[in-house]
Design a protein around this motif. Structure first.
Motif, PDB file in Angstrom:
ATOM      1  N   ARG A  59       0.820  -1.206   0.000  1.00 39.64           N
ATOM      2  CA  ARG A  59       0.000   0.000   0.000  1.00 39.64           C
ATOM      3  C   ARG A  59       0.857   1.260   0.000  1.00 39.64           C
ATOM      4  N   GLU A  82      -2.553   5.497   1.443  1.00 36.41           N
ATOM      5  CA  GLU A  82      -3.517   4.450   1.771  1.00 36.41           C
ATOM      6  C   GLU A  82      -3.379   4.002   3.222  1.00 36.41           C
ATOM      7  N   ARG A  83      -2.116   3.911   3.665  1.00 33.15           N
ATOM      8  CA  ARG A  83      -1.923   3.495   5.049  1.00 33.15           C
ATOM      9  C   ARG A  83      -2.472   4.542   6.016  1.00 33.15           C
TER      10      ARG A  83
END
Lengths: 202, 202
Positions: free
Chosen positions: A8, A12-13
């Motif tokens: 990711r 996104e994290r």
DNA sequence: GTCTATACCCTGATAGAC
DNA sequence: GTCTATCAGGGTATAGAC
């Protein structure tokens, strides 16, 4: 050619972390209120330490407000969609909302407890709730007026009164239902009020 | 002969202290909830230090419970008296109760906030509120049944449903009224519901 | 019955390394 | 982006003098 890894991205994290924090915050604010909830507990439930949480939300108050505004956005969105979908069946739309609430007790408890805390003028969410009720009463009064013109809702009670009445019934039923979910059939009782508000023999 | 001084006895002073503590506790529990209220503030408002307060009420939880039980005793007493006084006018009695509540916003806020906190099973007042609703619903259902037999209240809705409905309306209206006392006329809106629950043309 | 002093824990938030 | 370490402040409750 370099294979694209499924790893990711940072963005996104970050999103995933914030989402987990938000879920945990809802849970603890709902159970313990703003004043009772502990940042450490919320952090732990989101698999973080406290400074880890504070990296995403710089203070407890900010966390509360962002959770509240996010949920409010989603909920009023749903409310408006439901009201519009059943445009010609206003009372049915209200019942549908109450029935939906029966599937999300955590969120119902969140708002029930926080609005009660928010009555105090020095509570961080005081303005939020005051404005929320004003806004939603105004919006729903318009919808009710249309339903009265469409001869669906009895017209011997002003729309402005009916809004207060209907919101009060929703809020009040939630208290008894949250205390004894098995005993109180929230949507069934609410439906009784809706029947009474129909035009005679409607 | 020794003149009798007007000095108060120890028992009287104790009673006065406890009374002042109770008043202060109501104020802060109502504003900040159980979790948010601080013993030091309550003590100060009662012209005491914290250990001075704790001499009379050995812990914060005990203070909460004694305040709650004392107020509950007074309030249900009043409720029963009002219901009996207007024996043949059940709906009028309900309105009278709501009108009385409009004169004691502090007490209304106390119960509104604490019952919301009390939804959590680990709150010290959880059992208190669960039992309170059960007890009062049972009592009031009986009164409603009589009013239905006397042809004062419409009989097409079971008394057990009507109790839940009426209590919900009271609780829900209090929220909106406490948030905006100037804007929401609690007893006026409540009266509208009572009118609807009359027998047709009653 | 009320005080001073204090023990002891909890809580939100910051500094700075990795 | 997340951690360890830590601070400053506030919270309930107790010990013991008066």
């Amino acid at each position: 050619m370099k294979l694209q890894t499924p790893r990711r991205t940072q963005a996104e994290r970050t999103r995933a972390s914030r989402e987990k924090i938000t879920q945990a915050a809802i849970e603890f604010f709902a159970q313990q209120g703003f004043r009772g909830a502990k940042m450490a507990d919320i952090a732990k439930a989101a698999n973080l330490t406290e400074p880890g949480l504070l990296h995403h939300f710089p203070s407890k108050t900010r966390l509360l407000m962002e959770v509240l505004k996010e949920r409010d956005r989603i909920d009023t969105e749903r409310m408006r969609a439901t009201l519009q979908k059943n445009g010609n069946h206003f009372l049915e739309a209200c019942i549908e909302l109450v029935e939906h609430n029966e599937t999300v007790p955590g969120l119902v408890q969140l708002f029930t407890l926080l609005v009660a805390e928010g009555i105090s003028q020095d509570h961080p969410a005081h303005a939020f709730f005051t404005q929320r009720y004003q806004r939603e009463r105004e919006h729903m009064a318009q919808v009710i007026r249309q339903a009265q013109e469409a001869n669906e809702v009895r017209s011997d009670i002003p729309a402005e009164t009916l809004v207060v009445l209907i919101f009060a019934m929703m809020d009040g039923l939630q208290v008894q239902w949250l205390l004894e979910p098995e005993k109180i059939n929230m949507s069934r009782v609410f439906r009784v009020l809706m029947d009474i508000l129909k035009v005679e023999g409607g």
